[in-house]
Design a protein around this motif. Structure first.
Motif, short mmCIF file in Angstrom:
data_model
loop_
_atom_site.label_atom_id
_atom_site.label_comp_id
_atom_site.label_asym_id
_atom_site.label_seq_id
_atom_site.Cartn_x
_atom_site.Cartn_y
_atom_site.Cartn_z
N GLU A 60 -1.87 -24.10 -15.08
CA GLU A 60 -1.11 -22.82 -15.19
C GLU A 60 -1.94 -21.89 -14.19
OE1 GLU A 60 2.13 -21.73 -16.05
OE2 GLU A 60 2.51 -23.75 -16.58
N MET A 61 -1.27 -21.00 -13.43
CA MET A 61 -1.97 -19.91 -12.74
C MET A 61 -1.01 -18.84 -13.04
SD MET A 61 -2.75 -21.88 -9.35
CE MET A 61 -3.35 -23.44 -8.98
N LYS A 62 -1.63 -17.75 -12.68
CA LYS A 62 -0.89 -16.32 -12.78
C LYS A 62 0.41 -16.31 -11.59
CE LYS A 62 -1.21 -11.43 -12.88
NZ LYS A 62 -2.00 -10.38 -12.78
N SER A 63 -0.12 -16.89 -10.32
CA SER A 63 1.09 -16.99 -9.34
C SER A 63 0.53 -17.96 -8.28
CB SER A 63 1.30 -15.88 -8.83
OG SER A 63 0.49 -15.22 -8.14
N LEU A 64 1.36 -18.75 -7.41
CA LEU A 64 0.75 -19.49 -6.50
C LEU A 64 1.87 -19.43 -5.39
CD1 LEU A 64 -0.97 -21.71 -5.21
CD2 LEU A 64 0.23 -23.50 -6.27
N ASP A 84 5.71 -19.97 -6.13
CA ASP A 84 6.74 -19.40 -5.18
C ASP A 84 6.89 -20.16 -4.02
OD1 ASP A 84 7.62 -17.08 -6.85
OD2 ASP A 84 5.97 -15.89 -6.22
N VAL A 85 8.10 -21.01 -3.84
CA VAL A 85 8.20 -21.78 -2.63
C VAL A 85 8.52 -21.09 -1.34
CG1 VAL A 85 9.07 -23.88 -1.96
CG2 VAL A 85 8.39 -23.71 -4.31
N TYR A 86 8.03 -21.50 -0.25
CA TYR A 86 8.20 -20.97 1.01
C TYR A 86 8.75 -22.10 1.75
CZ TYR A 86 6.51 -16.36 -0.32
OH TYR A 86 6.24 -15.32 -1.01
N LEU A 87 9.77 -22.29 2.37
CA LEU A 87 10.37 -23.45 3.22
C LEU A 87 10.55 -22.87 4.69
CD1 LEU A 87 10.90 -26.45 3.04
CD2 LEU A 87 13.02 -25.89 2.28
N PRO A 88 9.76 -22.71 5.62
CA PRO A 88 9.98 -22.11 6.74
C PRO A 88 11.14 -22.65 7.81
CG PRO A 88 7.74 -22.58 6.68
CD PRO A 88 8.29 -23.24 5.46
N GLY A 89 11.54 -23.84 7.14
CA GLY A 89 12.64 -24.50 7.92
C GLY A 89 12.54 -24.94 9.23
N GLY A 90 13.62 -25.12 10.00
CA GLY A 90 13.55 -25.96 11.35
C GLY A 90 14.41 -27.02 11.31
N LYS A 91 14.31 -27.76 12.30
CA LYS A 91 15.22 -28.96 12.47
C LYS A 91 14.65 -29.96 11.44
CE LYS A 91 17.17 -32.57 15.35
NZ LYS A 91 17.38 -32.80 16.64
N TYR A 92 15.75 -30.61 10.56
CA TYR A 92 15.25 -31.60 9.59
C TYR A 92 15.29 -32.95 10.06
CZ TYR A 92 15.24 -34.01 4.99
OH TYR A 92 14.95 -34.81 4.01
#
Length: 198
Positions: A60-64, A84-92
């Motif tokens: 467990e972390m404060k935030s990641l 917190d998830v970041y999905l830069p995207g693009g062509k799959y």
């Protein structure tokens, strides 16, 4: 404040025995991950066990902050409240489960990361770190570019292999994470270039 910035990019096509030996306990995992998590994966279907295990063993972390090009990994990561998830995207690309292309690269370049753990298919002293899907190579190069510390994850069956797309020279990595003893030539190379092997 914000704890970490991470890329979860798959641990490549490693034999299941290697995956479990390296990842089955929190102690082993934290030995090379620590509090800052930045993992890289090719998101190849049927090989998401390591990524999922890493997410399961994260303390467990404060935030990641986690950035991933893998849809499968993103779906798993959102289950953790502190990520917190970041999905830069693009062509799959269905074959690998990974997003790629100029849109993805432009988005990745807006970030900075303390560590990246890159799972890969081909490693050699002469040819460097290589990958068979040429269209995914620029994405992996972008991930490496924005990362401060670079960890290469490949079981010993990947050493001595080379594919069409070159991602980086072997000397660009700070640490090599392997499952068994490597041929002596790699230890000599690592010593000459200040690379740690674990």
């Amino acid at each position: 404040g914000l704890a970490n910035l991470g890329f979860l990019h798959k641990l490549s096509k490693m034999p299941l025995g290697f995956q479990l030996r390296k990842l089955r306990t929190k102690a082993v995992l934290l030995r090379f991950v620590g509090w800052e998590v930045l993992l890289a994966s090719l998101g190849v279907k049927f090989y998401d066990i390591p990524a999922e295990l890493i997410l399961d063993y994260l303390p467990e972390m404060k935030s990641l902050n986690l950035i991933t090009q893998s849809l499968i990994i993103a779906q798993k990561a959102v289950e953790k409240q502190f990520i917190d998830v970041y999905l830069p995207g693009g062509k799959y690309r269905k074959k690998s489960g990974m997003f790629y292309g100029d849109f993805a690269i432009d988005a990745i370049k807006k970030f900075r990361a303390s560590k990246i753990f890159l799972g890969i298919l081909g490693v050699s002293i002469h040819d460097g770190v290589t990958h068979p899907a040429i269209e995914e190579v620029p994405v992996m190069q972008a991930l490496l570019e924005i990362s401060h510390k670079k960890y290469l994850i490949a079981d010993t069956t990947k050493y001595g292999k080379a594919f069409l797309g070159k991602i980086a020279g072997l000397s660009e990595f700070d640490t090599l994470i392997v499952d068994e003893e490597l041929p002596e030539i790699y230890y000599k190379y690592a010593e000459e270039h200040g690379i740690r092997i674990i």
